[in-house]
Design a protein around this motif. Structure first.
Motif, PDB file in Angstrom:
ATOM      1  N   ASP A 248       0.824  -1.204   0.000  1.00  0.00           N
ATOM      2  CA  ASP A 248       0.000   0.000   0.000  1.00  0.00           C
ATOM      3  C   ASP A 248       0.859   1.256   0.000  1.00  0.00           C
ATOM      4  OD1 ASP A 248      -2.057  -1.771   0.180  1.00  0.00           O
ATOM      5  OD2 ASP A 248      -2.361  -1.514   2.337  1.00  0.00           O
ATOM      6  N   LEU A 249       1.896   1.245   0.837  1.00  0.00           N
ATOM      7  CA  LEU A 249       2.781   2.408   0.917  1.00  0.00           C
ATOM      8  C   LEU A 249       3.486   2.646  -0.413  1.00  0.00           C
ATOM      9  CD1 LEU A 249       4.370   1.912   4.457  1.00  0.00           C
ATOM     10  CD2 LEU A 249       2.698   3.633   3.792  1.00  0.00           C
ATOM     11  N   LYS A 250       3.917   1.570  -1.060  1.00  0.00           N
ATOM     12  CA  LYS A 250       4.574   1.720  -2.356  1.00  0.00           C
ATOM     13  C   LYS A 250       3.630   2.317  -3.383  1.00  0.00           C
ATOM     14  CE  LYS A 250       7.004  -0.867  -5.953  1.00  0.00           C
ATOM     15  NZ  LYS A 250       7.479  -2.216  -6.405  1.00  0.00           N
ATOM     16  N   ASP A 251       2.373   1.876  -3.342  1.00  0.00           N
ATOM     17  CA  ASP A 251       1.382   2.399  -4.281  1.00  0.00           C
ATOM     18  C   ASP A 251       1.065   3.860  -3.994  1.00  0.00           C
ATOM     19  OD1 ASP A 251      -0.350   2.101  -6.441  1.00  0.00           O
ATOM     20  OD2 ASP A 251      -2.060   1.775  -5.116  1.00  0.00           O
ATOM     21  N   MET A 252       1.053   4.230  -2.715  1.00  0.00           N
ATOM     22  CA  MET A 252       0.698   5.603  -2.332  1.00  0.00           C
ATOM     23  C   MET A 252       1.872   6.561  -2.501  1.00  0.00           C
ATOM     24  SD  MET A 252      -1.046   6.913   1.221  1.00  0.00           S
ATOM     25  CE  MET A 252       0.376   6.617   2.268  1.00  0.00           C
ATOM     26  N   LEU A 253       3.060   6.150  -2.070  1.00  0.00           N
ATOM     27  CA  LEU A 253       4.221   7.043  -2.081  1.00  0.00           C
ATOM     28  C   LEU A 253       4.980   7.015  -3.395  1.00  0.00           C
ATOM     29  CD1 LEU A 253       5.660   6.223   1.475  1.00  0.00           C
ATOM     30  CD2 LEU A 253       4.142   8.110   0.833  1.00  0.00           C
ATOM     31  N   GLY A 254       4.865   5.912  -4.139  1.00  0.00           N
ATOM     32  CA  GLY A 254       5.625   5.811  -5.374  1.00  0.00           C
ATOM     33  C   GLY A 254       6.977   5.151  -5.183  1.00  0.00           C
ATOM     34  N   PHE A 255       7.301   4.761  -3.972  1.00  0.00           N
ATOM     35  CA  PHE A 255       8.556   4.052  -3.697  1.00  0.00           C
ATOM     36  C   PHE A 255       8.343   3.151  -2.489  1.00  0.00           C
ATOM     37  CE2 PHE A 255       8.714   7.940  -1.202  1.00  0.00           C
ATOM     38  CZ  PHE A 255       9.158   7.504   0.040  1.00  0.00           C
ATOM     39  N   THR A 256       9.199   2.155  -2.364  1.00  0.00           N
ATOM     40  CA  THR A 256       9.111   1.227  -1.231  1.00  0.00           C
ATOM     41  C   THR A 256       9.899   1.773  -0.049  1.00  0.00           C
ATOM     42  OG1 THR A 256       8.969  -0.648  -2.757  1.00  0.00           O
ATOM     43  CG2 THR A 256       9.531  -1.130  -0.453  1.00  0.00           C
ATOM     44  N   PRO A 257       9.276   1.920   1.117  1.00  0.00           N
ATOM     45  CA  PRO A 257      10.015   2.409   2.289  1.00  0.00           C
ATOM     46  C   PRO A 257      11.156   1.463   2.664  1.00  0.00           C
ATOM     47  CG  PRO A 257       7.639   2.465   2.672  1.00  0.00           C
ATOM     48  CD  PRO A 257       7.858   1.688   1.414  1.00  0.00           C
ATOM     49  N   PHE A 258      12.070   1.957   3.461  1.00  0.00           N
ATOM     50  CA  PHE A 258      13.201   1.150   3.897  1.00  0.00           C
ATOM     51  C   PHE A 258      12.713  -0.112   4.603  1.00  0.00           C
ATOM     52  CE2 PHE A 258      14.922   5.552   4.000  1.00  0.00           C
ATOM     53  CZ  PHE A 258      15.835   5.400   2.961  1.00  0.00           C
ATOM     54  N   ARG A 259      13.461  -1.208   4.386  1.00  0.00           N
ATOM     55  CA  ARG A 259      13.103  -2.476   5.025  1.00  0.00           C
ATOM     56  C   ARG A 259      13.178  -2.388   6.548  1.00  0.00           C
ATOM     57  NH1 ARG A 259       9.927  -6.131   2.679  1.00  0.00           N
ATOM     58  NH2 ARG A 259      10.242  -8.212   3.557  1.00  0.00           N
ATOM     59  N   PHE A 260      13.900  -1.395   7.029  1.00  0.00           N
ATOM     60  CA  PHE A 260      14.012  -1.129   8.463  1.00  0.00           C
ATOM     61  C   PHE A 260      12.633  -1.056   9.116  1.00  0.00           C
ATOM     62  CE2 PHE A 260      13.687   2.418  11.525  1.00  0.00           C
ATOM     63  CZ  PHE A 260      14.459   1.930  12.560  1.00  0.00           C
ATOM     64  N   TYR A 261      11.693  -0.376   8.444  1.00  0.00           N
ATOM     65  CA  TYR A 261      10.355  -0.210   9.009  1.00  0.00           C
ATOM     66  C   TYR A 261       9.607  -1.530   9.075  1.00  0.00           C
ATOM     67  CZ  TYR A 261      11.151   4.776   8.413  1.00  0.00           C
ATOM     68  OH  TYR A 261      11.668   6.045   8.485  1.00  0.00           O
ATOM     69  N   TYR A 262       9.863  -2.426   8.133  1.00  0.00           N
ATOM     70  CA  TYR A 262       9.189  -3.731   8.133  1.00  0.00           C
ATOM     71  C   TYR A 262       9.489  -4.483   9.428  1.00  0.00           C
ATOM     72  CZ  TYR A 262       7.867  -8.432   6.616  1.00  0.00           C
ATOM     73  OH  TYR A 262       7.291  -9.676   6.525  1.00  0.00           O
TER      74      TYR A 262
END
Length: 743
Positions: free
Chosen positions: A569-583
């Motif tokens: 969802d974040l990738k679709d909304m922001l246009g990029f994948t957040p850092f894996r750190f957050y996962y």
């Protein structure tokens, strides 16, 4: 809608709500205008996923014009700067001047900065990013957001509202105190400059309570609060503080009555002005004698204190308070953003602005404390030097005094320390009998004022020694008012926005009602014992409930909804994948740390009986007192009331007292041909993603039941539907009409 097609918009002044069945019943295949209409086809619930199907067979996403019209249905920030200032204003508040420096002083100065920064990175930023993301995408307040993600956890939003209300009750009292000091600053000399004199028939003498403490301490406890000796002695209302509390709630009400349209404009001043004042105060404080001692004390870490669980627990609690986690204000503010806003950048930016603001404010406070410690130490040296002079020739030999020390002149702190070391080494066992104090600057720094009195005593003491002291006093307390208001706007928004989104009430009426209710309950805090009630609410109404709320928020997104799905969802909304750190933070580290902190907090409360610091008039000093039995009951009630909505909503839905599928409607509202609202009840077992919709067109990512179809009608007024509610709204016949929360 394909960009090469145009829909003929119906020109109606009234909103018409139609169900799928009603829309299709009006279909006329021979109508050219209908052929130019578009259908929104939605499958599943909860994902808000839908595409427009033009009847010629083309399928595409909604056009930008429709998106713009739909976005207009919900208020929006005028600019990105206004939004950032609002979030900074909410997070940077009185706690940065009152709570953060106090915790630094209490937990070993610079040692406290280490666990705070670690927890800010590990807990604060990931959870702040999480709240910004869900608020921005779902575009609802805290109640709607958590109902949407998991109906059984819908009580999280109500718990956030309760905590917000509790905090607002006592937080605005502190703004009232600031208003009182602000009003008293327009005089020379300042009223807390020196102890008042009392005249009897023959002589004038200093008020004993003031003489035993200090002028600023006396003014705070006796003149401002007129405090009672215990929480059991209410002492009646303090009429001056009652007026200040009324003024504080009036300001908040007027600023919030139009939502972000009115409060957003105030943010430009309320968020930026405090930085100007803090920088001016830092420059002035650094020019004071002894300020370096205070700053050195701040940056000298006591590493052994870092091993105490209490330090980490209080650091984590301050992270929640500083960033506003769990309050719902962050979600409310971000819900007025565009869906493609880079909320990750916002989360990191606001978090570090908040941290550096806290450090800046702490520098100012410790510089002032160092200055004050030197003044108090000089008085201590002068007093004890007189004792030594009186003992010379009797219990103290003249030969023990170094030859370079001249008692006729001012004895320095270094010379006094040298004398006491010699006397302690020679007299040994007889030294305590001399009654000499150590007079250490370090000890003075460790005796800094605790709690809310830090700002009202330490700063007021400093300003009496400033040139043009009334000017500095006016600036400082105006800064406190602005800091407090910025946080109050976010706190009230955390109450108003979810209730407006859920129960569809007029924001103006709700705002006035909440402020009036809070003022009348707040009279509890402007009694003579009001300061003790503020301490009680501060300790018990928010700390444990906030921890529990934030844990449930983390679990709801990471485990109930799913971290993998949320990342998509974040990738679709922001246009990029957040850092894996957050996962890994969201799924494993953060919930584990939060549970450990919750457990340590509960153990700490169990081992330490609840107590408060009372001011005793006869002794002119503070003393720790235990709460009476009814006080303990209130403390427990505050925690239970704040958390109660979570299990209540869970059991109501789990046992189907409130059906989880109740209120699932497939409706669409029209206003002059523009979709203005979609409202449905999400199902819990949906696998659809939060953020697959390509169009940010609706007020919220309203989920739609399987195979539901909506049409933008292009002409003609529909006939009354079978349910006979034409002109008001049509719902599917088998679906009950219920508000969003089902409560």
């Amino acid at each position: 809608m394909p960009k090469n097609s145009k829909a003929v918009k119906r020109e109606l002044d009234d909103d018409v709500r139609e169900s799928v069945k009603d829309l299709l019943s009006n279909e006329d295949t021979c109508d050219d205008s209908f052929k130019k209409s578009s259908l929104i086809v939605g499958s599943g619930r909860g994902d808000g996923e839908g595409k427009e199907l033009n009847l010629n067979g083309d399928m595409d996403v909604e056009d930008e014009g429709s998106d713009a019209e739909d976005e207009a249905a919900r208020p929006a920030w005028n600019s990105k700067l206004q939004y950032i200032l609002a979030q900074v204003g909410f997070s940077v508040g009185l706690g940065n001047v009152w709570r953060f420096p106090y915790l630094c002083q209490k937990n070993g100065g610079g040692a406290y900065l280490v666990p705070y920064l670690i927890l800010l990175i590990v807990i604060g930023i990931p959870l702040f990013f999480l709240e910004l993301s869900v608020g921005q995408r779902i575009r609802r307040g805290s109640i709607g957001v958590w109902n949407y993600i998991s109906p059984r956890l819908g009580g999280i939003g109500f718990a956030s509202c309760v905590v917000c209300f509790f905090v607002a009750l006592y937080y605005n009292v502190i703004i009232g105190w600031s208003l009182f000091y602000f009003s008293q600053s327009f005089q020379q000399p300042l009223p807390w400059h020196e102890c008042p004199l009392v005249k009897n028939k023959t002589t004038m003498f200093v008020v004993p309570e003031c003489e035993k403490s200090s002028a600023t301490t006396y003014y705070w406890y006796r003149e401002a609060l007129n405090i009672s000796d215990s929480i059991s002695e209410s002492g009646g209302l303090n009429w001056r503080m009652t007026i200040c509390l009324l003024a504080a709630w009036s300001i908040v009400c007027l600023a919030m009555i139009k939502g972000i349209q009115s409060s957003g404009k105030v943010m430009y001043f309320s968020s930026l002005f405090p930085y100007v004042v803090l920088i001016c105060f830092l420059v002035r404080a650094l020019l004071l004698k002894g300020s370096v001692d205070g700053i050195r004390h701040m940056f000298t870490p006591k590493l052994e204190i870092m091993l105490e669980a209490k330090v980490w627990r209080e650091a984590a609690t301050q992270v929640f308070f500083a960033l506003g986690l769990g309050f719902g204000g962050v979600i409310a503010f971000s819900s007025y953003n565009k869906r493609d806003n880079n909320c990750h950048f916002d989360a990191v930016l606001v978090s570090f602005i908040n941290f550096f603001t806290s450090v800046l404010a702490t520098l100012v406070v410790f510089a002032v404390l160092g200055f004050k410690a030197n003044i108090m130490n000089a008085k201590c040296v002068a007093l004890n030097t007189k004792k030594i002079v009186a003992l010379l020739g009797n219990e103290v030999s003249n030969d023990l005094i170094p030859h370079h020390i001249n008692f006729s002149a001012t004895v320095s702190a270094e010379d006094y320390q040298q004398m006491t070391e010699i006397l302690r080494g020679v007299t040994e066992k007889d030294y305590p009998r001399l009654g000499l104090d150590s007079c250490s600057i370090e000890e003075e720094l460790n005796k800094a004022v605790q709690g809310t009195g830090l700002a009202f005593i330490a700063f007021t003491e400093a300003m009496t020694h400033f040139p043009a002291s009334p000017f500095w006093s006016v600036m400082f307390f105006l800064m406190l008012v602005n800091l407090g208001l910025g946080s109050m706007f976010g706190t009230i928004e955390g109450i108003i926005t979810p209730l407006v989104d859920t129960f569809k009430v007029r924001k103006e009426f709700l705002t006035v009602g909440v402020c009036l209710l809070a003022f009348f309950i707040g009279l509890l805090f402007v009694q003579r014992s009001g300061n003790y009630w503020v301490a009680m609410f501060d300790d018990y109404s928010a700390t444990l409930p906030l921890l529990i709320v934030v844990i449930l928020e983390n679990v709801a997104v990471a485990w109930v909804y799913g971290t993998d799905k949320f990342f998509e969802d974040l990738k679709d909304m922001l246009g990029f994948t957040p850092f894996r750190f957050y996962y890994y933070m969201w799924k494993y580290v953060t919930p584990l740390l939060l549970i450990l902190l919750l457990g340590s907090s509960v153990i700490q409360l169990g081992m330490t009986p609840p107590s408060y610091s009372a001011w005793l008039e006869d002794m002119a000093s503070e003393k720790s007192l235990k709460y009476p039995p009814w006080g303990l009951a209130v403390c427990i009630s505050l925690v239970v009331m704040a958390i109660m909505p979570v299990p209540v909503v869970f059991f109501l839905r789990y046992f189907n007292i409130i059906d989880e599928n109740a209120g699932v409607v497939s409706t669409i509202s029209y206003k002059k041909g523009c979709i203005i609202k979609e409202s449905v009840r999400p199902e819990e077992d949906d696998d659809a993603s939060l953020i697959h919709a390509k169009s940010p067109g609706s007020e919220a990512p309203s989920p739609m039941p399987g195979n539901s179809i909506y049409r933008k009608q292009s002409g003609g007024v529909p006939d009354a539907a079978p349910n006979g509610r034409y002109g008001i709204g049509y719902l599917m016949a088998d679906m009950p009409d219920m508000p969003e929360s089902d409560l």
